[in-house]
Design a protein around this motif. Structure first.
Motif, PDB file in Angstrom:
ATOM      1  N   GLY A  42     -47.077  -7.809  32.484  1.00 26.96           N
ATOM      2  CA  GLY A  42     -45.868  -8.424  33.005  1.00 26.96           C
ATOM      3  C   GLY A  42     -44.913  -7.357  33.530  1.00 26.96           C
ATOM      4  N   SER A  43     -43.860  -7.804  34.161  1.00 28.95           N
ATOM      5  CA  SER A  43     -42.889  -6.880  34.748  1.00 28.95           C
ATOM      6  C   SER A  43     -42.119  -6.134  33.649  1.00 28.95           C
ATOM      7  N   THR A  44     -41.765  -4.905  33.970  1.00 27.34           N
ATOM      8  CA  THR A  44     -40.949  -4.115  33.046  1.00 27.34           C
ATOM      9  C   THR A  44     -39.478  -4.123  33.468  1.00 27.34           C
ATOM     10  N   ARG A  45     -39.165  -4.947  34.472  1.00 27.54           N
ATOM     11  CA  ARG A  45     -37.788  -5.023  34.972  1.00 27.54           C
ATOM     12  C   ARG A  45     -36.878  -5.625  33.902  1.00 27.54           C
ATOM     13  N   LYS A  46     -35.663  -5.085  33.794  1.00 32.97           N
ATOM     14  CA  LYS A  46     -34.675  -5.683  32.892  1.00 32.97           C
ATOM     15  C   LYS A  46     -34.282  -7.023  33.480  1.00 32.97           C
ATOM     16  N   ILE A  47     -34.454  -8.100  32.704  1.00 32.22           N
ATOM     17  CA  ILE A  47     -34.374  -9.440  33.283  1.00 32.22           C
ATOM     18  C   ILE A  47     -32.945  -9.916  33.558  1.00 32.22           C
TER      19      ILE A  47
END
Length: 209
Positions: free
Chosen positions: A59-64
């Motif tokens: 999954g994405s590691t972007r801060k949501i």
């Protein structure tokens, strides 16, 4: 101890089989039996259970969302266990459940199990037999002759017999094993233990050491 030898028709052959008191008439050791059964069941466990933890989720590691000002708890990753589809907290991991037991304790446990069956008069000695072909019907007729068609039974062979083994394989209430495959669990799990004449010497030699 002497037991009458039966044929596959369930009738006495006129011969007697002498069972060693050192194997079939000892004072059962319940703790040894418990340890050996526990070992047998533990060793059957595959231990392949596994669930993905947070670091293994794709999954994405972007801060949501931003850290402050949302009015809700801060969140830094979509893979967090608190979100649907996130990793599992302290999930199961592969594990080896194998247990080991001293040889003498295993022998004592098997002798105790056989002595219990002998005391219950649940041991049958059957003359050696063979089947012309692997047919369930032929093996079932042997069970009926011995009065074991509705009981759990364990047949112990002196040496491998493919036709007898294949004839019993589809029956849920019957199992065929060789002397080397005999275990405390299998003895206790059966209502009656059927020992072929050819297996008697092997059992006593293995357990009298």
């Amino acid at each position: 101890m002497e037991v009458a030898v039966l044929d596959i028709n369930g009738k006495e052959t006129g011969r007697k089989a002498k069972l060693s008191d050192a194997v079939y008439a000892i004072e059962p050791n319940n703790h040894a039996v418990y340890l050996d059964v526990k070992r047998y069941l533990a060793n059957r466990r595959q231990g392949t259970h596994k669930s993905k933890e947070r670091g293994e989720i794709a999954g994405s590691t972007r801060k949501i969302k931003k850290q402050k000002g949302t009015g809700t708890a801060r969140a830094g990753s979509i893979k967090s266990p608190i979100f649907v589809g996130g990793g599992r907290i302290f999930g199961p991991r592969p594990k080896d459940y194998t247990q080991r037991l001293n040889k003498n304790v295993k022998r004592l446990a098997r002798k105790s199990a056989l002595s219990m069956k002998a005391k219950e008069e649940a041991i049958v000695v059957l003359e050696n037999f063979n089947l012309d072909a692997p047919k369930v019907k032929d093996f079932t007729s042997v069970l009926k002759a011995l009065g074991l068609e509705n009981k759990k039974s364990l047949f112990v062979l002196g040496e491998p017999n493919k036709n007898v083994y294949l004839s019993s394989r589809n029956l849920k209430t019957s199992e065929v094993v060789n002397v080397s495959e005999l275990s405390t669990y299998k003895i206790l799990n059966a209502s009656n233990v059927v020992l072929l004449e050819g297996a008697l010497e092997g059992i006593e030699s293995n357990l009298s050491k």
